[in-house]
Design an enzyme around this catalytic site. Structure first.
Site, PDB file in Angstrom:
ATOM      1  N   ALA A  65       0.870  -1.183   0.000  1.00 38.13           N
ATOM      2  CA  ALA A  65       0.000   0.000   0.000  1.00 38.13           C
ATOM      3  C   ALA A  65       0.903   1.227   0.000  1.00 38.13           C
ATOM      4  CB  ALA A  65      -0.881  -0.018   1.236  1.00 38.13           C
ATOM      5  N   GLY A 108       0.737  -5.071   0.873  1.00 35.42           N
ATOM      6  CA  GLY A 108      -0.447  -5.162  -0.002  1.00 35.42           C
ATOM      7  C   GLY A 108      -0.134  -5.847  -1.330  1.00 35.42           C
ATOM      8  N   GLU A 111      -0.341  -9.435  -0.597  1.00 33.13           N
ATOM      9  CA  GLU A 111      -1.772  -9.719  -0.376  1.00 33.13           C
ATOM     10  C   GLU A 111      -2.532  -9.743  -1.705  1.00 33.13           C
ATOM     11  OE1 GLU A 111      -1.768  -6.542   2.521  1.00 33.13           O
ATOM     12  OE2 GLU A 111      -2.620  -7.890   4.027  1.00 33.13           O
ATOM     13  N   GLU A 131       4.906  -5.080   7.051  1.00 30.93           N
ATOM     14  CA  GLU A 131       4.199  -3.969   7.717  1.00 30.93           C
ATOM     15  C   GLU A 131       4.683  -3.748   9.147  1.00 30.93           C
ATOM     16  OE1 GLU A 131       2.732  -6.448   6.026  1.00 30.93           O
ATOM     17  OE2 GLU A 131       1.123  -5.693   4.758  1.00 30.93           O
TER      18      GLU A 131
HETATM   19  N1  CAA Z   1       4.626   3.202  -0.583  1.00 29.46           N
HETATM   20  C1  CAA Z   1       5.051   4.357  -1.105  1.00 29.46           C
HETATM   21  N2  CAA Z   1       6.222   4.491  -1.755  1.00 29.46           N
HETATM   22  C2  CAA Z   1       7.008   3.412  -1.851  1.00 29.46           C
HETATM   23  C3  CAA Z   1       6.641   2.166  -1.321  1.00 29.46           C
HETATM   24  C4  CAA Z   1       5.372   2.078  -0.667  1.00 29.46           C
HETATM   25  N3  CAA Z   1       4.905   0.923  -0.162  1.00 29.46           N
HETATM   26  N4  CAA Z   1       7.622   1.276  -1.579  1.00 29.46           N
HETATM   27  C5  CAA Z   1       8.578   1.941  -2.255  1.00 29.46           C
HETATM   28  N5  CAA Z   1       8.211   3.232  -2.424  1.00 29.46           N
HETATM   29  C6  CAA Z   1       8.955   4.293  -3.111  1.00 29.46           C
HETATM   30  C7  CAA Z   1      10.102   4.811  -2.258  1.00 29.46           C
HETATM   31  O1  CAA Z   1       9.645   5.787  -1.335  1.00 29.46           O
HETATM   32  C8  CAA Z   1      11.011   5.393  -3.314  1.00 29.46           C
HETATM   33  O2  CAA Z   1      10.470   6.642  -3.716  1.00 29.46           O
HETATM   34  P1  CAA Z   1      11.452   7.943  -3.864  1.00 29.46           P
HETATM   35  O3  CAA Z   1      12.348   7.573  -5.018  1.00 29.46           O
HETATM   36  O4  CAA Z   1      10.506   9.060  -4.169  1.00 29.46           O
HETATM   37  O5  CAA Z   1      12.187   8.053  -2.588  1.00 29.46           O
HETATM   38  C9  CAA Z   1      10.829   4.461  -4.497  1.00 29.46           C
HETATM   39  O6  CAA Z   1       9.587   3.778  -4.249  1.00 29.46           O
HETATM   40  C10 CAA Z   1      11.907   3.411  -4.593  1.00 29.46           C
HETATM   41  O7  CAA Z   1      12.005   2.756  -3.349  1.00 29.46           O
HETATM   42  P2  CAA Z   1      13.389   2.572  -2.547  1.00 29.46           P
HETATM   43  O8  CAA Z   1      14.308   3.701  -2.843  1.00 29.46           O
HETATM   44  O9  CAA Z   1      13.062   2.319  -1.119  1.00 29.46           O
HETATM   45  O10 CAA Z   1      13.930   1.252  -3.269  1.00 29.46           O
HETATM   46  P3  CAA Z   1      14.890   0.138  -2.660  1.00 29.46           P
HETATM   47  O11 CAA Z   1      15.230  -0.750  -3.810  1.00 29.46           O
HETATM   48  O12 CAA Z   1      15.999   0.748  -1.880  1.00 29.46           O
HETATM   49  O13 CAA Z   1      13.989  -0.678  -1.601  1.00 29.46           O
HETATM   50  C11 CAA Z   1      11.988  -1.815  -0.851  1.00 29.46           C
HETATM   51  C12 CAA Z   1      12.910  -1.425  -2.041  1.00 29.46           C
HETATM   52  C13 CAA Z   1      12.747  -2.776   0.077  1.00 29.46           C
HETATM   53  C14 CAA Z   1      10.777  -2.508  -1.440  1.00 29.46           C
HETATM   54  C15 CAA Z   1      11.593  -0.557  -0.063  1.00 29.46           C
HETATM   55  O14 CAA Z   1      11.099   0.413  -0.984  1.00 29.46           O
HETATM   56  C16 CAA Z   1      10.495  -0.796   0.947  1.00 29.46           C
HETATM   57  O15 CAA Z   1      10.784  -1.302   2.016  1.00 29.46           O
HETATM   58  N6  CAA Z   1       9.261  -0.400   0.628  1.00 29.46           N
HETATM   59  C17 CAA Z   1       8.124  -0.506   1.526  1.00 29.46           C
HETATM   60  C18 CAA Z   1       7.637  -1.925   1.664  1.00 29.46           C
HETATM   61  C19 CAA Z   1       6.528  -1.996   2.688  1.00 29.46           C
HETATM   62  O16 CAA Z   1       6.687  -1.720   3.838  1.00 29.46           O
HETATM   63  N7  CAA Z   1       5.329  -2.395   2.226  1.00 29.46           N
HETATM   64  C20 CAA Z   1       4.161  -2.498   3.060  1.00 29.46           C
HETATM   65  C21 CAA Z   1       3.321  -1.248   2.944  1.00 29.46           C
HETATM   66  S1  CAA Z   1       1.982  -1.183   4.105  1.00 29.46           S
HETATM   67  C22 CAA Z   1       0.818  -2.214   3.457  1.00 29.46           C
HETATM   68  O17 CAA Z   1       0.952  -2.742   2.368  1.00 29.46           O
HETATM   69  C23 CAA Z   1      -0.422  -2.403   4.299  1.00 29.46           C
HETATM   70  C24 CAA Z   1      -1.352  -3.423   3.802  1.00 29.46           C
HETATM   71  O18 CAA Z   1      -1.558  -4.457   4.406  1.00 29.46           O
HETATM   72  C25 CAA Z   1      -2.124  -3.196   2.568  1.00 29.46           C
END
Ligand code: CAA
Length: 257
Positions: A65, A108, A111, A131
């Site tokens: 998400a 998400g 999921e 998460e």
């Molecule tokens: N939401 C918003 N933006 C996101 C994102 C997310 N879930 N995942 C990645 N991005 C964005 C980053 O902010 C970044 O944007 P900027 O260039 O503007 O800074 C861009 O995508 C690239 O990401 P990274 O620079 O972080 O890339 P990376 O290769 O270093 O890392 C990653 C990749 C490990 C996937 C890391 O991006 C990450 O940990 N992302 C979040 C994953 C996460 O926590 N997901 C769960 C979300 S909550 C949820 O999903 C609730 C539910 O149950 C529905």
């Protein structure tokens, strides 16, 4: 229909729905999910489409998400947005959906893959429910679908540690159907889609419905449901055609009714 965050392509008798927010690793914001669910419903209503592939890009199926969109929200705002209610509509799609996953399928994203009926993954795919690392927990079915797919021990491991698992682990744990080299994950999904799209559509619909029933019923209720659907198929022209074709040693020609 035109979309901002998804791309829909039709091929013969199946369709490919691609999630397209590459700058943010296909993070699932509200607009994207609105479009995705609306597009799935359009495809579901289209008799020419017999199977749907849901995919992302090589780097990410979806990284979850959109964290930025919800970071400052209050509980009341989240309740009012009720964004996960939209996901219930995906569960109601009658056509088979194959997830073709490469790269990140997190939160998400994982999921969403689990909401699909089958998952084909590239060797580079990474699945996870991270998460917990941002102070929350899965909210789009992760605690329920993951537990049903991989069992309590592995689900607890993924949900409580936030650890990502490889495509091979996901395959061993029963979360996904097949792992292929990254060059082929979409091609492989197309092979599966074509195969499923070549079957009798009404039988496919009732078979999918019956398998999903196993998740929310007793064995007795499920067997009863299955039996009724089996009997119902004997009112379809395709049942007559399929069995006649078998006896006549020829290929069946499905009418979808
Ligand atoms: N939401 C918003 N933006 C996101 C994102 C997310 N879930 N995942 C990645 N991005 C964005 C980053 O902010 C970044 O944007 P900027 O260039 O503007 O800074 C861009 O995508 C690239 O990401 P990274 O620079 O972080 O890339 P990376 O290769 O270093 O890392 C990653 C990749 C490990 C996937 C890391 O991006 C990450 O940990 N992302 C979040 C994953 C996460 O926590 N997901 C769960 C979300 S909550 C949820 O999903 C609730 C539910 O149950 C529905």
């Amino acid at each position: 229909m035109s979309y901002t965050h998804i791309i829909v392509t039709r091929q013969d008798n199946y369709a490919i729905l691609q999630i397209n927010r590459p700058d943010v690793l296909n993070a699932l914001n509200i607009k994207l999910m609105e479009e995705l669910v609306a597009a799935l419903e359009v495809l579901d209503d289209d008799d020419a489409v017999h199977c749907i592939i849901l995919t992302g890009n090589e780097k990410a199926f979806a990284a979850g998400a959109d964290i930025k969109e919800m970071a400052d929200a209050s509980a009341m705002e989240m309740l009012k947005r009720d964004q996960f209610a939209r996901w219930d509509r995906i569960r109601k799609i009658k056509k088979p959906i194959i997830a073709a996953v490469s790269g990140f399928a997190l939160g998400g994203g994982c999921e969403l893959a689990m909401t699909c009926d089958m998952v084909i993954a590239s060797e580079t795919a990474k699945f996870g429910q991270p998460e917990i690392n941002i102070g929350v927990m899965p909210g789009a079915g992760g605690t329920q679908r993951l537990t049903r797919a991989v069992g309590k021990a592995k689900a607890m491991e993924m949900v409580l540690t936030g650890r990502l698992i490889s495509a091979d682990e996901a395959l061993r744990w029963g979360l996904i159907n097949k792992v292929v080299p990254v060059e082929y994950y979409l091609e492989e999904a197309k092979v599966w889609a074509k195969e499923i799209a070549s079957k009798a559509p009404v039988a496919i619909r009732l078979a999918k419905e019956s398998v999903l029933k196993a998740f929310d019923t007793t064995i007795e209720g499920g067997l009863e449901f299955e039996r009724k659907n089996f009997y119902l198929l004997f009112s379809s022209e395709d049942q007559k055609e399929g069995m006649k074709a078998f006896v006549g040693k020829r290929k069946p020609e499905w009418k979808g009714k």
